[in-house]
Design a protein around this motif. Sequence first.
Motif, short mmCIF file in Angstrom:
data_model
loop_
_atom_site.label_atom_id
_atom_site.label_comp_id
_atom_site.label_asym_id
_atom_site.label_seq_id
_atom_site.Cartn_x
_atom_site.Cartn_y
_atom_site.Cartn_z
N VAL A 1 0.80 -1.23 0.04
CA VAL A 1 -0.09 0.05 0.19
C VAL A 1 0.80 1.34 0.02
O VAL A 1 1.88 1.14 0.38
CB VAL A 1 -1.05 -0.02 1.19
N LYS A 2 0.18 2.47 -0.57
CA LYS A 2 1.18 3.48 -0.61
C LYS A 2 1.47 4.24 0.79
O LYS A 2 2.42 4.58 0.94
CB LYS A 2 0.45 4.55 -1.52
N GLU A 3 0.24 4.34 1.57
CA GLU A 3 0.39 4.94 2.94
C GLU A 3 0.02 4.09 4.01
O GLU A 3 -0.46 3.24 3.65
CB GLU A 3 -0.40 6.20 2.93
N PRO A 4 0.75 4.15 5.23
CA PRO A 4 0.57 3.22 6.14
C PRO A 4 -1.03 3.31 6.49
O PRO A 4 -1.72 2.07 6.89
CB PRO A 4 1.08 3.75 7.39
N GLN A 5 -1.58 4.10 6.33
CA GLN A 5 -3.22 4.40 6.84
C GLN A 5 -4.24 3.47 5.82
O GLN A 5 -5.22 3.28 6.28
CB GLN A 5 -3.55 5.77 7.00
N ASP A 6 -3.37 3.23 4.55
CA ASP A 6 -4.29 2.70 3.48
C ASP A 6 -4.68 0.99 4.12
O ASP A 6 -5.51 0.36 3.62
CB ASP A 6 -3.65 2.57 2.42
N ALA A 7 -3.73 0.67 5.10
CA ALA A 7 -4.06 -0.68 5.86
C ALA A 7 -4.83 -0.66 6.65
O ALA A 7 -5.22 -2.04 7.38
CB ALA A 7 -2.53 -1.35 6.02
N ILE A 8 -5.39 0.58 7.38
CA ILE A 8 -6.21 0.42 8.41
C ILE A 8 -7.42 -0.24 8.14
O ILE A 8 -8.05 -0.09 7.11
CB ILE A 8 -6.25 1.80 9.11
N GLY A 9 -8.00 -1.33 9.19
CA GLY A 9 -9.31 -1.88 9.01
C GLY A 9 -9.02 -3.05 8.23
O GLY A 9 -10.33 -3.77 8.06
N LYS A 10 -7.89 -3.60 7.58
CA LYS A 10 -7.98 -4.50 6.48
C LYS A 10 -7.34 -5.59 7.31
O LYS A 10 -6.77 -5.50 8.39
CB LYS A 10 -7.51 -4.23 5.37
N THR A 11 -7.47 -6.90 6.74
CA THR A 11 -6.96 -8.27 7.53
C THR A 11 -5.89 -8.84 6.71
O THR A 11 -5.77 -8.31 5.67
CB THR A 11 -7.93 -9.23 7.85
N ASP A 12 -5.05 -9.89 7.15
CA ASP A 12 -4.13 -10.43 6.65
C ASP A 12 -4.55 -11.14 5.23
O ASP A 12 -3.81 -11.42 4.16
CB ASP A 12 -3.52 -11.56 7.55
N GLN A 13 -5.71 -11.74 5.40
CA GLN A 13 -6.33 -12.30 4.18
C GLN A 13 -6.64 -11.35 2.87
O GLN A 13 -6.55 -11.94 1.84
CB GLN A 13 -7.86 -12.80 4.57
N GLU A 14 -6.32 -10.09 3.15
CA GLU A 14 -6.39 -9.09 1.90
C GLU A 14 -5.29 -8.71 1.30
O GLU A 14 -5.07 -8.34 0.40
CB GLU A 14 -7.14 -8.00 2.33
N PHE A 15 -4.16 -9.25 1.90
CA PHE A 15 -2.82 -9.17 1.59
C PHE A 15 -1.94 -10.37 1.31
O PHE A 15 -0.96 -10.42 0.63
CB PHE A 15 -1.89 -8.19 2.42
N PHE A 16 -2.36 -11.56 2.19
CA PHE A 16 -1.56 -12.74 1.88
C PHE A 16 -2.35 -13.98 1.37
O PHE A 16 -3.59 -13.73 1.34
CB PHE A 16 -1.08 -13.06 3.19
N PRO A 17 -1.65 -14.98 1.03
CA PRO A 17 -2.65 -16.26 0.57
C PRO A 17 -3.15 -16.73 2.07
O PRO A 17 -2.98 -16.30 3.09
CB PRO A 17 -1.59 -17.35 0.28
N ASP A 18 -4.42 -17.56 1.62
CA ASP A 18 -5.39 -17.99 2.65
C ASP A 18 -4.43 -18.81 3.64
O ASP A 18 -4.73 -18.50 4.88
CB ASP A 18 -6.30 -18.95 1.94
N ASP A 19 -3.65 -19.63 3.16
CA ASP A 19 -2.73 -20.73 4.18
C ASP A 19 -2.07 -19.75 5.26
O ASP A 19 -1.99 -19.96 6.28
CB ASP A 19 -1.85 -21.69 3.46
N TYR A 20 -1.26 -18.70 4.56
CA TYR A 20 -0.54 -17.90 5.44
C TYR A 20 -1.47 -17.12 6.41
O TYR A 20 -1.08 -16.63 7.59
CB TYR A 20 0.49 -16.97 4.66
N ALA A 21 -2.33 -16.59 5.58
CA ALA A 21 -3.39 -15.74 6.55
C ALA A 21 -3.89 -16.49 7.86
O ALA A 21 -3.99 -15.90 9.08
CB ALA A 21 -4.42 -14.95 5.93
N ARG A 22 -4.30 -17.64 7.57
CA ARG A 22 -4.73 -18.26 8.64
C ARG A 22 -3.83 -18.74 9.74
O ARG A 22 -3.98 -18.79 11.05
CB ARG A 22 -5.48 -19.57 8.18
N HIS A 23 -2.60 -19.10 9.20
CA HIS A 23 -1.43 -19.65 10.16
C HIS A 23 -1.22 -18.25 11.07
O HIS A 23 -0.95 -18.58 12.18
CB HIS A 23 -0.30 -19.81 9.46
#
Length: 469
Positions: free
Chosen positions: A441-463
Motif C-alpha cells: 500500500v502507498k501509505e500506512p493508513q491505507d492498511a487500517i481496517g483490513k486483515t491479512d487475508q486481503e494481503f496474503f494467501p489464505d494458508d499464510y493468513a490463517r496461520h
Amino acid sequence: MADSNPRTSTRNWKRRWRILSRVLNERLVVWLLPILVIGTGGLLLLLSHQIDALYREMALQGASLQAHTIEEVRQIYASEVVDRLKKLDIHATHDYASQERAVPLPATLTIEIGERLSKVRAGAHVRLFSEFPFPHRSERKLDLFEQEALTHMRVSTDNTFWRIENYQGRPSIRLALADRMEKQNCVDCHNSHPDSPKRDWKLNDMRGVLEVIRPLDQNVATTHAALLYTINGAVMAYGFGLLGMLLLLQRVHRTSQKLRQTEARTRAIVGNAADGIITFDQHLRIEEFNAAAEAMFGVTAAVVGGQSVMDWIVDGDRRLRDFVYHKLMNDDDSSSGVRDSSEVRVSAKSLLCEVEGRRKDGSTFPMSLSVGIVRWREQMRFTGIVRDLSDQKRTEAALEQERSVIQELMLNLTEAVYIYFKDEQSRFLRVNSALAKKLGVKEPQDAIGKTDQEFFPDDYARHAFRDEL
C-alpha cells in the motif's frame, strides 16, 4: 492561606445556634406541654385571686355603705330630732320604753336598728362598743376583733378597721367605724349626762365604735359559682386549644423528623462523596465544605466557613463570578443565554470548567469545577462539585509521551522491522512504513481496517491468525 478568618467566629456561633435550635425543636413537644399546663394553672389561679379580691372589695363596700348610712341617720337623729325634742321637754334615754315623754338615745336607736336588721337577715348585726360604756352596758365583753379595732383606732388616724372571718360559724365581714364626737352639742350632752362614764370629752374624741357584721354565705356561693363557671369555660377553651396545639406539634414534629432524616442522609452522602462539594451564597461566601474538599485543599470547614470561594481559586477565576452574576441578573430556568467553548459551558442551570485550585500551603493543582443552582426559601444558593485532576493530567501526559515514543519508533525504524497493531478481529489498527511497503500500500493508513487475508494467501493468513490467538 491563613488559618484565621474574621468570619470564623461568627460562623461557629451560627453553627452552635443551629444545634441549639435543633435541640429545642426536638424537645419542643416535651417542654411545651408542661409549660402550657403550668401557664394555664397560673392563669386560673390568678383569675381565682382576682375574683376573690373582687368579692372582698364588694363586701367591704357594702358593709362600709351600711355603716356610714347608719352613722348619718344617727347624727341626723341626734341633731334634728333629739335637740328639738328637748325644747318640748322630751328627753332621750336608753329606757325610753318605760317612760312617756322619752325617746331613745342616738346610740340606743342604733342598737335597736341593728337588732331589727338581725331579724330580717340572719347573721347580720349592728353594734356599738366603747372603752367607756354606759353603766347599763358595762358588763359586755369585747371579742378579739373589737379589741384590735379599738387599739388600731387609738393609735391611727384611720377611722376604719375590717376583716373577713368566721363569725358564729359563718364567713362574715366585720367592719368597725370610729364614732367621733364632731359637734359641740354631742360633747356637751355626754359631759352632762348623769350616767356618762366620763365628763371631760372634747371635740373629735372617739366616743365608741360602730360595728357592722354581714354574712357572706350568699356572696361566697355566688362568687364560687361564677368562679366555677369561669374556670370550666377556661378549662374547656384551653383544653381545645391545647389539643389543637398538640395535634399541630405532633404534625410539626413528624415533619421535623422527616426533614432531619433527609438532612442526615444528605449530609452522609455529601460527607462521604469522593468529589469535593462546596456550597456558597450569592456573595460567594462558603457555607458548606465536605470532607473530600477538606482533604483536597488541606484545610478544615471551620476555617474556610464564611470565606470567599474565590480565595481558593488561582487568580480568582472570573468565570465563576460571571456565572453567579449572570444568574442573579437573570433569575429564571430558561435555557437562553447558553455559551459554549472548549473550556467552559455556561447555561441557565450550570457551569462546567477547569480551573487551578489553591491549597492551604499555597501549592496549586488542576481541578474540574461544576456549579449548580439551588433555590431555598426564596434565596439562591450555589453548589460546586470539584475534582482533583492531578492524577488524570499525569496519566494523560504519560500516555501522550508513550504515543510520541511509539510514533518515533514507527517512523524511524529500519525496513527490516515491521510494527503493527490489531484489534480482536485481526484488523490492522496501525502499521509502520516498512510494513505498509511490505503489504503493497502507498501509505500506512491505507492498511487500517483490513486483515491479512486481503494481503496474503489464505494458508499464510490463517496461520498468522492462529499465531495471534
